[in-house]
Design a protein around this motif. Sequence first.
Motif, mmCIF file in Angstrom:
data_model
loop_
_atom_site.group_PDB
_atom_site.id
_atom_site.type_symbol
_atom_site.label_atom_id
_atom_site.label_comp_id
_atom_site.label_asym_id
_atom_site.label_seq_id
_atom_site.Cartn_x
_atom_site.Cartn_y
_atom_site.Cartn_z
ATOM 1 N N UNK A 1 62.956 66.088 43.143
ATOM 2 C CA UNK A 1 62.386 65.101 43.841
ATOM 3 C C UNK A 1 62.852 63.830 42.978
ATOM 4 N N UNK A 2 62.550 62.865 43.567
ATOM 5 C CA UNK A 2 62.414 61.443 42.920
ATOM 6 C C UNK A 2 61.623 61.597 41.570
ATOM 7 N N UNK A 3 61.656 60.795 40.742
ATOM 8 C CA UNK A 3 60.824 60.833 39.299
ATOM 9 C C UNK A 3 59.832 59.592 39.624
ATOM 10 N N UNK A 4 58.575 60.029 39.585
ATOM 11 C CA UNK A 4 57.401 59.147 39.659
ATOM 12 C C UNK A 4 57.028 58.555 38.296
ATOM 13 N N UNK A 5 57.098 57.191 38.576
ATOM 14 C CA UNK A 5 56.585 56.462 37.190
ATOM 15 C C UNK A 5 54.988 56.459 37.260
ATOM 16 N N UNK A 6 54.220 57.471 36.815
ATOM 17 C CA UNK A 6 52.774 57.355 36.792
ATOM 18 C C UNK A 6 52.339 58.408 35.776
ATOM 19 N N UNK A 7 50.937 58.180 35.645
ATOM 20 C CA UNK A 7 50.416 59.317 34.711
ATOM 21 C C UNK A 7 49.729 60.362 35.497
ATOM 22 N N UNK A 8 50.042 61.268 34.838
ATOM 23 C CA UNK A 8 48.944 62.613 35.305
ATOM 24 C C UNK A 8 47.623 62.562 35.095
ATOM 25 N N UNK A 9 46.862 62.738 35.762
ATOM 26 C CA UNK A 9 45.263 62.756 35.438
ATOM 27 C C UNK A 9 44.882 63.973 34.581
ATOM 28 N N UNK A 10 43.901 63.788 33.864
ATOM 29 C CA UNK A 10 43.162 64.896 33.262
ATOM 30 C C UNK A 10 41.875 65.170 33.984
ATOM 31 N N UNK A 11 41.159 66.183 34.029
ATOM 32 C CA UNK A 11 40.071 66.481 34.477
ATOM 33 C C UNK A 11 38.784 65.189 34.342
ATOM 34 N N UNK B 1 46.235 67.889 37.408
ATOM 35 C CA UNK B 1 47.778 68.073 37.310
ATOM 36 C C UNK B 1 48.379 67.455 38.626
ATOM 37 N N UNK B 2 47.794 67.780 39.670
ATOM 38 C CA UNK B 2 48.606 67.334 40.856
ATOM 39 C C UNK B 2 48.089 65.952 41.468
ATOM 40 N N UNK B 3 47.528 64.912 40.570
ATOM 41 C CA UNK B 3 47.173 63.648 41.004
ATOM 42 C C UNK B 3 47.788 62.978 39.984
ATOM 43 N N UNK B 4 48.641 61.861 40.548
ATOM 44 C CA UNK B 4 49.223 60.947 39.467
ATOM 45 C C UNK B 4 48.950 59.461 39.849
ATOM 46 N N UNK B 5 48.666 58.567 38.908
ATOM 47 C CA UNK B 5 48.070 57.250 39.505
ATOM 48 C C UNK B 5 49.263 56.307 38.552
ATOM 49 N N UNK B 6 49.747 55.204 39.168
ATOM 50 C CA UNK B 6 50.312 54.175 38.609
ATOM 51 C C UNK B 6 49.405 53.177 38.764
ATOM 52 N N UNK B 7 48.806 52.605 37.640
ATOM 53 C CA UNK B 7 47.720 51.785 37.587
ATOM 54 C C UNK B 7 48.343 50.045 37.835
ATOM 55 N N UNK B 8 49.614 50.078 37.375
ATOM 56 C CA UNK B 8 49.918 48.605 37.378
ATOM 57 C C UNK B 8 50.423 48.398 38.799
ATOM 58 N N UNK B 9 50.796 49.435 39.657
ATOM 59 C CA UNK B 9 51.037 49.171 40.996
ATOM 60 C C UNK B 9 50.011 49.837 41.949
ATOM 61 N N UNK B 10 49.006 50.068 41.337
ATOM 62 C CA UNK B 10 47.616 50.448 42.106
ATOM 63 C C UNK B 10 48.222 51.636 43.156
ATOM 64 N N UNK B 11 48.929 52.594 42.483
ATOM 65 C CA UNK B 11 49.415 53.841 43.627
ATOM 66 C C UNK B 11 48.923 55.105 43.062
ATOM 67 N N UNK B 12 48.529 55.996 44.145
ATOM 68 C CA UNK B 12 48.082 57.031 43.820
ATOM 69 C C UNK B 12 49.157 58.235 44.544
ATOM 70 N N UNK B 13 49.471 59.096 43.816
ATOM 71 C CA UNK B 13 50.353 60.050 44.288
ATOM 72 C C UNK B 13 49.551 61.653 44.217
ATOM 73 N N UNK B 14 49.759 62.241 45.420
ATOM 74 C CA UNK B 14 49.066 63.570 45.512
ATOM 75 C C UNK B 14 50.500 64.585 45.669
ATOM 76 N N UNK B 15 50.751 65.472 44.533
ATOM 77 C CA UNK B 15 51.982 66.033 44.449
ATOM 78 C C UNK B 15 51.763 67.565 44.570
ATOM 79 N N UNK B 16 52.850 68.286 44.661
ATOM 80 C CA UNK B 16 52.803 69.898 44.707
ATOM 81 C C UNK B 16 52.190 70.402 45.991
#
Length: 438
Positions: free
Chosen positions: A185-195, A288-303
């Motif tokens: 996959x392309x590499x997502x610039x975002x942070x993986x969330x914790x519980x 671990x399947x939720x990533x968020x880029x706060x600067x761009x205000x984007x949420x990624x649901x992965x896997x």
Amino acid sequence: MQHFARYEKKRVLSWNHMVKLKLINDNVDCGSSSIINNTVGNLLLAMIIHLKKIWNAMEVAEQKACQGYASLNILSSPLTIDPSLPLPHIKNHIVELCKDMFKDWSKLDDSCFLVERISGGITNLLLKVSVKEENCVDVSIAIRLFGLNTDSIIDRQRELQATKYISAAGFGAKWLGVFGNGMVHSFIIANTLTPSDMREPKQAAKIAKQLQRFHQVEIPGSKEPQLWNEIRKFFEQASVLEFDDIKKQKIYETISFVKVHDEIVELKEVTDRLNSPVVYAHNDLLSGNVMINNEQDKVYLIDYEYASYNYRGYDIGNHFAEYAGFDCDYTFYPNRNEQYHFFRHYLQPERPNEVAREDLETLYVEANAFALASHIFWALWALIQAKVSPIDFDYLGYFFLRYKEYKRQKDKYLLLARSYIAGCKINGNIHSDQTHLN
């Protein structure tokens, strides 16, 4: 083994039957060994020709599959990589894979590739590959290696089909390629969330809004909800395991699968009556399947390994259960107020304060009833993993943690569901708005 032996016996009898039918049809004396040998030889030749046709058909199918990937600009490679290898050994194979899939990289020196481990969950291994191209531009991709022996619990064909459409819809990373036991996959610039991140009101609202969008995805094929089909499949596998480790076997034998089966039947009977809408569900929305880029205000649901058509209440209830993390600390399970906050942003992302209370109550019943099914699902999943997975994780212990929580919450949530089904209004005596569900 007994099933395999029966199959082998049936196959031999079928072969002998074929020979005999051939001789009878040709009016040949069945007592002549030379004639039988000639006939067997002719049958073998016919079977070889038939198999050659099958192999040719398989090649055509593979070509069509590759053409399908090509039309989506999806690269492919037959290479496989053992995810259990140490990272230094994996790196060499990853470089080989990259050069095989991306032709522009085929002549780069190995030193141009940097391989880093992003995460190693309890199923897959995720790697980041940074490549310094000839024009001195750094490019990064993500490579996911499927866990060993996971094909028995994950439908990879379904996952590949889903990934194609989910990626095209703009969720997660862009799908670049597929290889023997993984995807690129392309590499997502975002942070993986914790519980704990998922519980924050701002993040919960973002996740709810994105999940609502995810549930609108249309995937070709059957739209039958898969929850109970998957639980049935897991139960059949989990209930007949045998462990080489004596200690594990003794622990495993303490489980009453008769009782587990009865729990499944009862739970299905109640949740079926809730008529929860069927949506295209993620089914594994842990932190671990939720990533968020706060600067761009984007949420990624992965896997999307477990993604399928399923009940809305299950996908949300399963997500709430994941607030507890792998440690299963259910003091973090969201209370009513926290759930209502999520529901408002899920049901009406643009006007969350205008959601009717009846809709909140309906979704509250759905999510918490189906959270029970989530405990059953992942408890059975853990038993299978305890047998087949090489990953150092206490899967047996995880079964008991999830099953124990199921039993602890069962009466409370089934009473809530039955009261709702009977038309009784939810009242504060069942759950306090101000306390955690303990």
